[in-house]
Structure formats: structure tokens, C-alpha cells
Motif scaffolding. Structure first.
Motif, mmCIF file in Angstrom:
data_model
loop_
_atom_site.group_PDB
_atom_site.id
_atom_site.type_symbol
_atom_site.label_atom_id
_atom_site.label_comp_id
_atom_site.label_asym_id
_atom_site.label_seq_id
_atom_site.Cartn_x
_atom_site.Cartn_y
_atom_site.Cartn_z
ATOM 1 N N VAL A 152 0.999 -1.098 0.237
ATOM 2 C CA VAL A 152 0.006 -0.061 0.017
ATOM 3 C C VAL A 152 0.930 1.082 -0.065
ATOM 4 N N SER A 153 0.734 1.992 -1.053
ATOM 5 C CA SER A 153 1.621 3.054 -1.100
ATOM 6 C C SER A 153 0.877 4.413 -1.805
ATOM 7 N N PRO A 154 1.032 5.600 -1.618
ATOM 8 C CA PRO A 154 0.389 6.669 -2.302
ATOM 9 C C PRO A 154 0.954 6.578 -3.703
ATOM 10 N N PRO A 155 0.118 7.102 -4.577
ATOM 11 C CA PRO A 155 0.471 7.073 -6.268
ATOM 12 C C PRO A 155 1.707 7.506 -6.314
ATOM 13 N N ASP B 213 3.234 10.012 9.718
ATOM 14 C CA ASP B 213 3.932 8.624 9.762
ATOM 15 C C ASP B 213 3.148 7.869 11.062
ATOM 16 N N LEU B 214 3.858 6.766 11.183
ATOM 17 C CA LEU B 214 3.434 5.658 12.265
ATOM 18 C C LEU B 214 3.282 6.795 13.610
ATOM 19 N N ASP B 215 1.950 6.588 14.207
ATOM 20 C CA ASP B 215 1.573 7.507 15.221
ATOM 21 C C ASP B 215 1.811 7.033 16.567
ATOM 22 N N VAL B 216 2.091 8.081 17.406
ATOM 23 C CA VAL B 216 2.553 7.747 18.765
ATOM 24 C C VAL B 216 1.716 7.222 19.475
ATOM 25 N N ASP B 217 0.313 7.320 19.123
ATOM 26 C CA ASP B 217 -0.765 7.039 20.193
ATOM 27 C C ASP B 217 -0.671 5.162 20.309
ATOM 28 N N LEU B 218 0.155 4.568 19.552
ATOM 29 C CA LEU B 218 0.407 3.076 19.647
ATOM 30 C C LEU B 218 1.534 2.923 20.606
ATOM 31 N N ASN B 219 2.190 3.946 21.282
ATOM 32 C CA ASN B 219 3.373 3.471 22.100
ATOM 33 C C ASN B 219 3.206 2.745 23.474
ATOM 34 N N GLY B 220 2.083 2.459 23.842
ATOM 35 C CA GLY B 220 1.885 1.751 25.035
ATOM 36 C C GLY B 220 1.284 0.445 24.667
ATOM 37 N N ASP B 221 0.999 0.144 23.255
ATOM 38 C CA ASP B 221 0.449 -0.936 22.755
ATOM 39 C C ASP B 221 1.465 -2.026 22.422
ATOM 40 N N PRO B 222 1.197 -3.051 23.244
ATOM 41 C CA PRO B 222 2.137 -4.340 22.904
ATOM 42 C C PRO B 222 2.389 -4.876 21.403
ATOM 43 N N ARG B 223 1.365 -4.388 20.664
ATOM 44 C CA ARG B 223 1.424 -4.954 19.199
ATOM 45 C C ARG B 223 2.486 -4.100 18.522
ATOM 46 N N MET C 66 9.103 16.371 -7.715
ATOM 47 C CA MET C 66 8.355 15.520 -6.774
ATOM 48 C C MET C 66 8.091 16.191 -5.527
ATOM 49 N N SER C 67 9.169 16.836 -5.010
ATOM 50 C CA SER C 67 8.766 17.824 -3.721
ATOM 51 C C SER C 67 8.032 18.939 -3.897
ATOM 52 N N GLU C 68 7.730 19.344 -4.840
ATOM 53 C CA GLU C 68 6.580 20.424 -5.159
ATOM 54 C C GLU C 68 5.308 19.881 -5.340
ATOM 55 N N GLY C 69 5.105 18.681 -5.934
ATOM 56 C CA GLY C 69 3.753 18.165 -6.272
ATOM 57 C C GLY C 69 3.335 17.195 -4.999
ATOM 58 N N PHE C 70 4.301 16.970 -4.230
ATOM 59 C CA PHE C 70 4.191 15.952 -3.172
ATOM 60 C C PHE C 70 4.523 16.524 -1.718
ATOM 61 N N GLY C 71 3.607 17.023 -1.170
ATOM 62 C CA GLY C 71 3.818 17.628 0.201
ATOM 63 C C GLY C 71 4.165 16.665 1.383
ATOM 64 N N VAL C 72 3.150 16.183 1.871
ATOM 65 C CA VAL C 72 3.379 15.196 3.044
ATOM 66 C C VAL C 72 2.647 14.049 2.821
ATOM 67 N N LEU C 73 2.793 13.059 3.511
ATOM 68 C CA LEU C 73 1.949 11.768 3.338
ATOM 69 C C LEU C 73 0.403 12.237 3.923
ATOM 70 N N SER C 74 -0.472 11.735 3.378
ATOM 71 C CA SER C 74 -1.838 12.028 3.760
ATOM 72 C C SER C 74 -2.268 11.460 4.956
ATOM 73 N N ARG C 75 -2.974 11.809 5.787
ATOM 74 C CA ARG C 75 -3.643 11.082 7.083
ATOM 75 C C ARG C 75 -4.207 9.815 6.873
ATOM 76 N N ASP C 76 -4.640 9.677 5.669
ATOM 77 C CA ASP C 76 -5.184 8.156 5.057
ATOM 78 C C ASP C 76 -4.229 7.192 5.173
ATOM 79 N N PHE C 77 -2.843 7.424 5.184
ATOM 80 C CA PHE C 77 -1.822 6.444 5.176
ATOM 81 C C PHE C 77 -1.227 6.121 6.660
ATOM 82 N N THR C 78 -1.676 6.898 7.544
ATOM 83 C CA THR C 78 -1.166 6.881 8.967
ATOM 84 C C THR C 78 -1.529 5.413 9.677
#
Ligand code: ASP
Length: 343
Positions: free
Chosen positions: A189-192, A283-293, A241-253
Motif C-alpha cells: 500500500v503506497s501513495p500514487p 507517519d506511524l502514530d505515537v498513540d500506539l506507544n503503550g500498545d504491545p502490538r 516531486m517535492s513540489e507536487g508531493f507535500g506530506v503523506l496524507s493522514r489516510d496512510f497513517t
């Protein structure tokens, strides 16, 4: 196994299984219960021409824990490459000083070129968007450990690779490595614009990986065993690419909601790190920090025994490890991190 570690393609499934077994024997040393001096007198040259924290420090620590010493150089500015020295000359010079060399360089193929000029073992610590074989080996070691704990096997597993699959060298090495352990399903799964290179998909499909590609995470992943997420490799983007591609969309978090709603209670989450923790990076969310997964710090810890195993194999001392083990005499905390799971 070749005298160098440049690409996963130089390894057979037996080589990888052997490295996994040697890494397991390194655990008492990596966990700071035992000391060995098996590489006493040996010198490692750590040549990093690109940013690194984990790879540089863990190769360094792994060599020191085996009893060796390390000479480090970082960046082009303070090396003779800034004066126009070739990879060939640098390689020959370093080989006169060191017994093993780890090199990271921004150009794909550069570490292989460096290795062609020496008989001293060279490890590819990342060559641009090419490969990062030691990362893939510590990743498979991690998956294997987590699966053993969960009573699963690699055979028939379902792995989700997400993020920047075009420039992410860790996933390029990992998918090659997974293809040695098939049959297995891998969903990409990746952004276009940041898809896994087609030639690599063809190679691993021909070896038996069942690949599905998607451009979003809005599916049912309840049978996924591993979510392996990666940072957008902005440093490799062209200006356009940097101009057309700002940041990763939240949909990929990948976050707690994604894991709870779309995955299962035993899905483990991995990331080669660093994760970009600036909120706008998604990027990978910090809300998982305490989750053993969340296995990311177990994964970084596993870098030590696996990198020790790589050195032991390339320097041919893996049969001598247990001969001179001694007990550690300094204070070591029971768990290393404040949020570490109890296993
Ligand atoms: N540390 C990894 C690498 O060097 C991943 C990353 O930088 O995103 O490739």
C-alpha cells in the motif's frame, strides 16, 4: 555466503536461518547478561556518508560487544571523498586499517563498487534507494521471534508493507528476503507515485510471493500478521516531486484506530525507523506507544544480536562465541524502556 553482505540476493534460505540461529545465541550478550571478547583486537571501519542513528550506532555497539573496537567517520565533509578520492582508493586505504567495513552511501550500487576493491568483508549499511540487507535480516529475526511467541509460522503469513515503497530501501531488501520464505501473501500500500518498483514485484512474484497492490489503507486487514510501515524518503525526491508531493496524507497513517478497526489483536506493527514524529508527517502514530502490538523497539533491540551474528559469520568466529563468556558486572535495568511490554 559471500565474503561481503551487499544484497539479500547473495543469501540462501539456509544462510538466513543460520544467521537467525547465531543471532539467538548472541542474545545473552546483547541483553547485557554476558560478555565475550571473541573479536578482541579486531577493528571495524564505520563509514557513513548519509544520516544514520540506529544503523551506525548498532553496528558499532555490536562490534564492541564482540570485543572489537570501532573507527567511525560520518559525512563527506570530513572525508577525503570531499577532495575527489574514488571509492576504489578509499576502499583500499580503509582495508589496510580495518578488519571489517560497514558503509552507507547515497548512491545505489556504490557499496558494491567499494567492495569490489577489497578482500576485507564489507557490509552494505544502505546504498541510496537500493538495499539495506542488515535491516531486513533484523526484521526477519524480529518477525520470527514475534511469530514464535504468538504460535505462528512464516509459511502462509500475510504481511502488509506500506509507505514509501519506491525509495524505501528497507522494504526492497525485506521483500527479497520474504520471497525466500514463501508461500506468503504480501499486500503493498503506497501513495500514487511511490509504488514498489515493478521489476522487483516481478522478481518476488516469480519466487512465489502472492502480491496485491493498493493505493489506500481503507480495506479489511483482519488477517494481516505484520504491518510494516515506512517513512516517506523525501531526501530522495526530485525537485519536481517535492513540489507536487507535500506530506503523506493522514489516510496512510498507521495508528491505534487503524489497528483496532482494520487489523486484529495479534497484528504486530513494525517500522525500520526513524519515524517522522512531526504531526504534519502523518507517519506511524505515537498513540500506539503503550500498545504491545507495537514491535518497533523490540525490532531496534534485535539489531544488536543480528548485527553481531553478521560480524561473527563474516569474520568466521561463530563457533567460538560460547568459549569465553563471562558474567556482566555492571547495573542493567530489568526493562530498557518505560513503555516496554513484559515479554
Ligand atoms: N533507517 C532506514 C534507512 O536508512 C529507514 C529510513 O531512513 O526511513 O533506510
Amino acid at each position: 555466503m559471500s565474503p561481503h553482505l551487499l544484497s539479500i540476493d547473495s543469501l540462501s534460505r539456509d544462510d538466513v536461518n543460520h544467521l537467525i540461529r547465531v543471532a539467538a545465541r548472541m542474545e545473552p550478550i546483547a541483553q547485557r547478561r554476558k560478555i565475550t571478547r571473541v573479536l578482541e583486537g579486531a577493528v571495524l571501519g564505520n563509514l557513513f556518508f548519509e544520516a544514520s542513528t540506529r544503523t551506525r550506532v548498532s553496528f558499532n555497539a555490536a562490534f564492541c560487544r564482540l570485543g572489537g573496537t570501532v573507527c567511525d567517520t560520518t559525512g563527506f565533509t570530513f572525508s577525503s571523498m570531499a577532495k575527489g578520492e574514488s571509492l576504489y582508493d578509499t576502499s583500499r586505504v580503509m582495508s589496510g586499517y580495518c578488519d571489517a567495513i560497514v558503509m552507507r552511501h547515497p548512491d545505489q550500487g556504490s557499496v558494491a563498487e567499494f567492495a569490489r576493491a577489497t578482500n576485507v568483508p564489507v557490509i552494505n549499511g544502505g546504498d541510496g534507494p537500493g538495499e539495506h540487507p542488515s535491516q531486513a535480516l533484523l526484521d526477519i529475526y524480529t518477525i520470527n521471534k514475534e511469530f514464535t511467541r504468538l504460535g505462528k509460522t512464516l509459511n502462509g503469513a500475510h504481511i502488509l508493507l506500506t509507505g514509501d515503497l519506491k525509495y524505501g530501501r528497507t522494504v526492497h531488501s525485506l521483500i527479497r528476503l520474504l520471497s525466500l520464505f514463501g508461500p506468503m501473501r504480501v499486500t503493498l500500500v503506497s501513495p500514487p507515485g511511490l509504488e514498489m518498483p515493478a521489476a522487483l514485484i516481478d522478481t518476488v512474484s516469480a519466487r512465489g510471493l502472492q502480491i496485491t497492490s493498493r493505493d489506500n489503507l481503507n480495506s479489511d486487514f483482519s488477517d494481516v500478521d505484520v504491518v510494516y510501515t515506512t517513512r516517506i524518503q523525501k531526501e530522495r525526491f526530485t525537485q519536481e516531486m517535492s513540489e507536487g508531493f507535500g506530506v503523506l496524507s493522514r489516510d496512510f497513517t498507521v495508528d491505534l484506530a487503524f489497528l483496532n478497526q482494520r487489523c486484529n489483536n495479534n497484528t504486530i506493527v513494525m517500522h525500520p525507523l526513524p519515524r517522522d514524529s512531526r504531526p504534519e508527517a502523518n507517519d506511524l502514530d505515537v498513540d500506539l506507544n503503550g500498545d504491545p502490538r507495537l514491535a518497533i523497539f523490540r525490532q531496534t533491540d534485535n539489531g544488536i544480536p543480528m548485527r553481531m551474528a553478521i560480524f561473527a559469520k563474516l569474520l568466521q568466529v561463530e563457533d567460538q562465541i560460547e568459549k569465553d563468556l563471562r558474567d556482566v558486572r555492571w547495573f542493567v535495568p530489568k526493562t530498557i524502556g518505560v513503555d516496554d511490554a513484559g515479554f
